[in-house]
Design a protein around this motif. Structure first.
Motif, mmCIF file in Angstrom:
data_model
loop_
_atom_site.group_PDB
_atom_site.id
_atom_site.type_symbol
_atom_site.label_atom_id
_atom_site.label_comp_id
_atom_site.label_asym_id
_atom_site.label_seq_id
_atom_site.Cartn_x
_atom_site.Cartn_y
_atom_site.Cartn_z
ATOM 1 N N LYS A 66 -45.141 -5.662 -74.639
ATOM 2 C CA LYS A 66 -44.077 -5.049 -74.631
ATOM 3 C C LYS A 66 -42.725 -4.921 -75.531
ATOM 4 O O LYS A 66 -41.426 -4.478 -76.020
ATOM 5 C CB LYS A 66 -42.133 -6.051 -73.588
ATOM 6 C CG LYS A 66 -42.796 -5.955 -71.645
ATOM 7 C CD LYS A 66 -42.617 -4.299 -71.222
ATOM 8 C CE LYS A 66 -42.442 -4.351 -69.912
ATOM 9 N NZ LYS A 66 -41.656 -3.560 -69.189
ATOM 10 N N GLY A 67 -43.496 -5.976 -76.688
ATOM 11 C CA GLY A 67 -42.930 -5.765 -77.716
ATOM 12 C C GLY A 67 -42.969 -6.639 -78.965
ATOM 13 O O GLY A 67 -41.611 -6.259 -79.859
ATOM 14 N N VAL A 68 -42.329 -7.480 -78.320
ATOM 15 C CA VAL A 68 -41.870 -9.092 -78.373
ATOM 16 C C VAL A 68 -42.088 -9.500 -79.874
ATOM 17 O O VAL A 68 -43.280 -10.117 -79.555
ATOM 18 C CB VAL A 68 -41.451 -9.756 -76.843
ATOM 19 C CG1 VAL A 68 -41.171 -11.384 -77.768
ATOM 20 C CG2 VAL A 68 -40.720 -9.123 -76.114
ATOM 21 N N ASP A 69 -42.215 -9.948 -80.920
ATOM 22 C CA ASP A 69 -42.657 -9.938 -82.227
ATOM 23 C C ASP A 69 -42.927 -11.938 -81.583
ATOM 24 O O ASP A 69 -44.035 -12.899 -82.689
ATOM 25 C CB ASP A 69 -42.150 -10.108 -83.118
ATOM 26 C CG ASP A 69 -41.827 -8.149 -83.431
ATOM 27 O OD1 ASP A 69 -42.901 -7.966 -83.509
ATOM 28 O OD2 ASP A 69 -40.366 -8.200 -83.936
ATOM 29 N N LEU A 70 -41.577 -12.520 -81.277
ATOM 30 C CA LEU A 70 -41.540 -13.596 -81.591
ATOM 31 C C LEU A 70 -40.530 -14.131 -79.573
ATOM 32 O O LEU A 70 -39.382 -14.157 -78.965
ATOM 33 C CB LEU A 70 -40.751 -14.238 -82.230
ATOM 34 C CG LEU A 70 -39.937 -15.585 -82.823
ATOM 35 C CD1 LEU A 70 -41.916 -16.555 -83.108
ATOM 36 C CD2 LEU A 70 -39.022 -16.017 -84.213
ATOM 37 N N ILE A 71 -41.533 -15.961 -79.462
ATOM 38 C CA ILE A 71 -41.105 -16.574 -77.636
ATOM 39 C C ILE A 71 -40.702 -17.822 -78.959
ATOM 40 O O ILE A 71 -41.204 -18.420 -79.362
ATOM 41 C CB ILE A 71 -41.609 -16.314 -76.814
ATOM 42 C CG1 ILE A 71 -42.104 -14.686 -76.447
ATOM 43 C CG2 ILE A 71 -41.213 -16.801 -75.918
ATOM 44 C CD1 ILE A 71 -43.119 -14.973 -75.792
#
Length: 157
Positions: A66-71
Motif C-alpha cells: 500500500k506504499g508504506v516505506d517503513l514500519i
C-alpha cells in the motif's frame, strides 16, 4: 497531544543493529517516506507480544504493498530490549526503536505513568506519517486494543 496534520517533534530514537548502536534523528528518518509508526507500553508484555507486534509482522508485506516505506515500533524501553524483542518476534521487516528516556513519547504528549509497574510508558497508538507529517493518528483508550491494530491501519491506507 500531537494531532493529525502536525509534524513529528524533533527527537532521537535508538536502534541496536548488528553494527552497534544507531541514534536516529526522527526528522531525518521519516523525511520523504510514508511510515507506519506504532507504540506499545512495553516490550515483552502480554498484549504487545501476543497481538500488537505480531499483527504488524504478519501484515508487513501488505502494508508495503500500500506504499508504506517503513514500519516502526517504538517503546519506552532500551535498545537492547527492543532488539531482543524484535528477534523473539521475527520482526526483521520492522524497525524496532527505543525511546529509553521517553523524550519522544513526552514530546508527542502520549505518555502515561504506570506507577510502580513500569513508570512512564507510552500509550498504545498507531499513526501514519507522510514526510514527517501525521496523517492518521489512532490512540487507544486505556485497556483497549482496536484502533492501533495492524488491520485497522492497513484499512486506513
Amino acid at each position: 497531544m500531537i494531532e493529525q496534520g502536525q509534524n513529528l517533534p524533533q527527537a532521537t530514537l535508538s536502534e541496536l543493529t548488528k553494527d552497534g548502536m544507531v541514534n536516529h534523528d526522527v526528522t531525518e528518518l521519516f523525511a520523504g517516506k510514508k511510515v507506519v509508526l506504532f507504540a506499545v507500553p512495553g516490550a515483552f508484555t502480554p498484549t504487545c507480544s501476543e497481538s500488537h507486534l505480531p499483527g504488524y509482522v504478519v501484515l508487513a508485506d501488505k502494508l508495503k504493498e500500500k506504499g508504506v516505506d517503513l514500519i516502526a515500533c517504538v517503546a519506552v524501553n532500551d535498545a537492547f530490549v527492543m532488539k531482543a524483542w524484535g528477534e523473539a518476534q521475527n520482526a526483521s521487516e520492522l524497525l524496532m526503536l527505543a525511546d529509553g528516556d521517553a523524550s519522544f513519547t513526552k514530546a508527542l504528549g502520549l505518555e502515561m505513568d504506570t506507577g510502580a509497574f513500569g513508570g512512564v510508558r507510552s500509550q498504545r497508538y498507531a499513526m501514519i506519517v507522510e514526510n514527517g507529517v501525521v496523517t492518521t493518528l489512532n490512540v487507544e483508550p486505556p485497556k483497549s486494543f482496536e484502533v492501533s491494530k495492524a488491520e485497522t491501519i492497513l484499512a486506513a491506507l
